[in-house]
Enzyme design. Structure first.
Site, PDB file in Angstrom:
ATOM      1  N   LEU A   1       0.811  -1.228   0.000  1.00 11.76           N
ATOM      2  CA  LEU A   1       0.000   0.000   0.000  1.00 11.76           C
ATOM      3  C   LEU A   1       0.843   1.275   0.000  1.00 11.76           C
ATOM      4  O   LEU A   1       0.301   2.369  -0.093  1.00 11.76           O
ATOM      5  CB  LEU A   1      -0.979  -0.006   1.179  1.00 11.76           C
ATOM      6  CG  LEU A   1      -2.066  -1.090   1.101  1.00 11.76           C
ATOM      7  CD1 LEU A   1      -3.036  -0.977   2.287  1.00 11.76           C
ATOM      8  CD2 LEU A   1      -2.843  -1.033  -0.211  1.00 11.76           C
TER       9      LEU A   1
ATOM     10  N   ASP B   1      -0.093  -9.755  -4.402  1.00 14.59           N
ATOM     11  CA  ASP B   1       1.176  -9.020  -4.509  1.00 14.59           C
ATOM     12  C   ASP B   1       0.963  -7.688  -5.243  1.00 14.59           C
ATOM     13  O   ASP B   1       1.822  -7.250  -6.020  1.00 14.59           O
ATOM     14  CB  ASP B   1       2.261  -9.861  -5.186  1.00 14.59           C
ATOM     15  CG  ASP B   1       3.663  -9.282  -4.989  1.00 14.59           C
ATOM     16  OD1 ASP B   1       3.822  -8.363  -4.161  1.00 14.59           O
ATOM     17  OD2 ASP B   1       4.589  -9.751  -5.678  1.00 14.59           O
TER      18      ASP B   1
HETATM   19  C1  NCD Z   1       7.191  -5.800  -4.779  1.00  9.93           C
HETATM   20  C2  NCD Z   1       7.130  -4.308  -4.537  1.00  9.93           C
HETATM   21  O1  NCD Z   1       7.077  -3.553  -5.510  1.00  9.93           O
HETATM   22  O2  NCD Z   1       7.095  -3.871  -3.372  1.00  9.93           O
HETATM   23  N1  NCD Z   1       7.568  -6.032  -6.138  1.00  9.93           N
HETATM   24  C3  NCD Z   1       7.367  -7.155  -6.849  1.00  9.93           C
HETATM   25  O3  NCD Z   1       7.852  -7.244  -7.973  1.00  9.93           O
HETATM   26  N2  NCD Z   1       6.643  -8.152  -6.372  1.00  9.93           N
HETATM   27  C4  NCD Z   1       8.120  -6.421  -3.822  1.00  9.93           C
HETATM   28  C5  NCD Z   1       8.028  -7.906  -3.813  1.00  9.93           C
HETATM   29  O4  NCD Z   1       7.011  -8.472  -3.357  1.00  9.93           O
HETATM   30  O5  NCD Z   1       8.977  -8.570  -4.235  1.00  9.93           O
HETATM   31 ZN    ZN Z   2       5.272  -8.255  -2.670  1.00  9.76          ZN
HETATM   32 ZN    ZN Z   3       8.131 -10.350  -3.049  1.00  6.87          ZN
END
Ligand code: NCD
Ligand code: ZN
Ligand code: ZN
Ligand code: ZN
Length: 392
Positions: A21, A265
């Site tokens: 977030l 994610d």
């Molecule tokens: C996530 C982020 O942008 O915070 N990025 C991603 O590619 N998933 C970090 C993470 O969960 O690895």
């Molecule tokens: Zn992540």
């Molecule tokens: Zn991650």
């Protein structure tokens, strides 16, 4: 307010164990308020806000702040995830107990953004977490294997010369932490599982009785590394999009229960962080408002999951993993409940610029997807209906 769910599917409110977030620190890309709106529109009644904010959420002062801010917005329960370690180098355990005992009652701790390199430290974290009855979420990357120009093994990524996060970086850390959890007795949750090899390790670990659970993202179920041919950084994500055979294995594992649940994610990034050269772009993609439809496209359309199964992977299992009280149990008539109403026959075309998120980095832009969230209800109050958020 009443919801006319005629012809719809009534599901328990969705629970996302993995949401970024960006508050505090990068409010230009997402805030608890804009992310909560995206969550409500996506059918979520609880999200777990990752700890890789700026500053990192490694103290009870910060995790309690995130919880209270989420409650003030009132659209979704924002459960802060605490960081496993403290400080920039992450060589010391954070005060997990203080975060677990605070107003936020932190239920999960993650090494997202600050990998626990030292196996002894991870073992101590699992032991500490065991005593507290909380979970350690492993971001499933051994960063020392991503240093240098190791291309990840997908034929497309290798041909295009893209450096990445190889299978070995994910699978070696999953194996390590499964064994550490076995001996420490703690519970470990694997974030964003992405390879067929990880599926086999999870199958092995679960067969040994190890307390391990895992999530998969909608994008790793639907998209493979053929998307990388355009070098469009919207497809850059950690872990990287892999081969079609990985997508197939992940879908089968989710249907079977070897992978427990779906997690978005959701990773908002600013336009200038995504419209640059692939190598310089930030990894991550949006997920909250498209998750249900991508699960419908990848799992429901071909019968791998029925709607009962969707309730399991998007609500009941994630709630059980973190020990959210009450989610998924039968409710009495008249009792306030967390619910999501889905129109299974709807189709819609994703418009990145129309999403509630403050960022627009969705790989599903312009795709026509099946099924749509009609309404979301948090403790008996409508938080989203027909594509509009209902502020308190
Ligand atoms: C996530 C982020 O942008 O915070 N990025 C991603 O590619 N998933 C970090 C993470 O969960 O690895
Ligand atoms: Zn992540
Ligand atoms: Zn991650
Ligand atoms: Zn990492």
């Amino acid at each position: 307010e009443t919801v006319d769910g005629g012809g719809g599917v009534l599901l328990p409110g969705f629970v996302d164990l993995h949401t970024h977030l960006r508050e505090p620190g990068r409010e230009d890309t997402e805030t608890i308020e804009t992310g909560s709106a995206a969550a409500a529109l996506g059918g979520y009644t609880a999200v777990f806000a990752m700890a890789n904010t700026d500053p990192v959420a490694d103290t009870a002062v910060l995790t309690d702040h995130v919880w209270r801010r989420g409650q003030a917005v009132g659209l979704v329960d924002v459960h802060p995830v605490g960081a496993v370690t403290v400080g920039l180098q992450g060589t010391q355990l954070a005060e997990l107990g203080a975060m677990a005992d605070g107003d936020a009652h932190v239920k999960m701790f993650s090494d997202d953004g600050k990998c626990v390199h030292d196996p002894l430290l991870m073992r101590r974290a699992l032991e500490y977490a065991r005593g507290l009855g909380v979970l350690i979420a492993q971001h499933a990357e051994e960063p020392r294997l991503t240093v240098g120009a190791i291309a990840h093994e997908g034929p497309n990524a290798a041909r295009l010369g893209l450096a990445g996060w190889p299978r070995s970086a994910e699978e070696s850390i999953v194996a390590r932490d499964a064994i550490l959890a076995r001996d420490a007795g703690g519970r470990v949750h694997i974030c964003h599982a992405s390879t067929a090899g990880t599926v086999e390790l999870l199958r092995w670990a679960k067969a040994q009785g190890i307390a391990i659970t895992a999530e998969v993202t909608p994008h790793h179920l639907l998209l493979d590394d053929s998307r990388l041919a355009t070098y469009d950084a919207v497809n850059k994500v950690n872990p990287p999009l892999r081969e079609d055979s990985d997508c197939v294995a992940l879908r089968a594992a989710l249907a079977e229960g070897v992978i427990d649940c779906v997690a978005t994610d959701h990773a908002p990034h600013a336009e200038q962080e995504k419209c640059c050269e692939f190598a310089a772009a930030r990894p991550g993609m949006l997920g909250l408002q498209t998750a249900l439809s991508v699960i419908a496209a990848t799992m429901v359309a071909d019968g791998a999951l029925d709607w009962r199964g969707v309730a399991r992977v998007m609500s009941e299992r994630p709630a059980a993993i973190v020990g959210l009280p009450d989610q998924g149990r039968p409710i009495a008539v008249g009792e306030p409940a967390n619910l999501t109403v889905v129109d299974p026959d709807a189709t819609w075309t994703v418009d990145a610029s129309a999403l509630a998120s403050r960022s627009a980095n969705t790989p599903f832009d312009s795709m026509t997807l099946p099924a749509r969230v009609v309404a979301t209800v948090l403790r008996g109050r409508v938080t989203a209906i027909d594509g509009e958020v209902r502020a308190r």
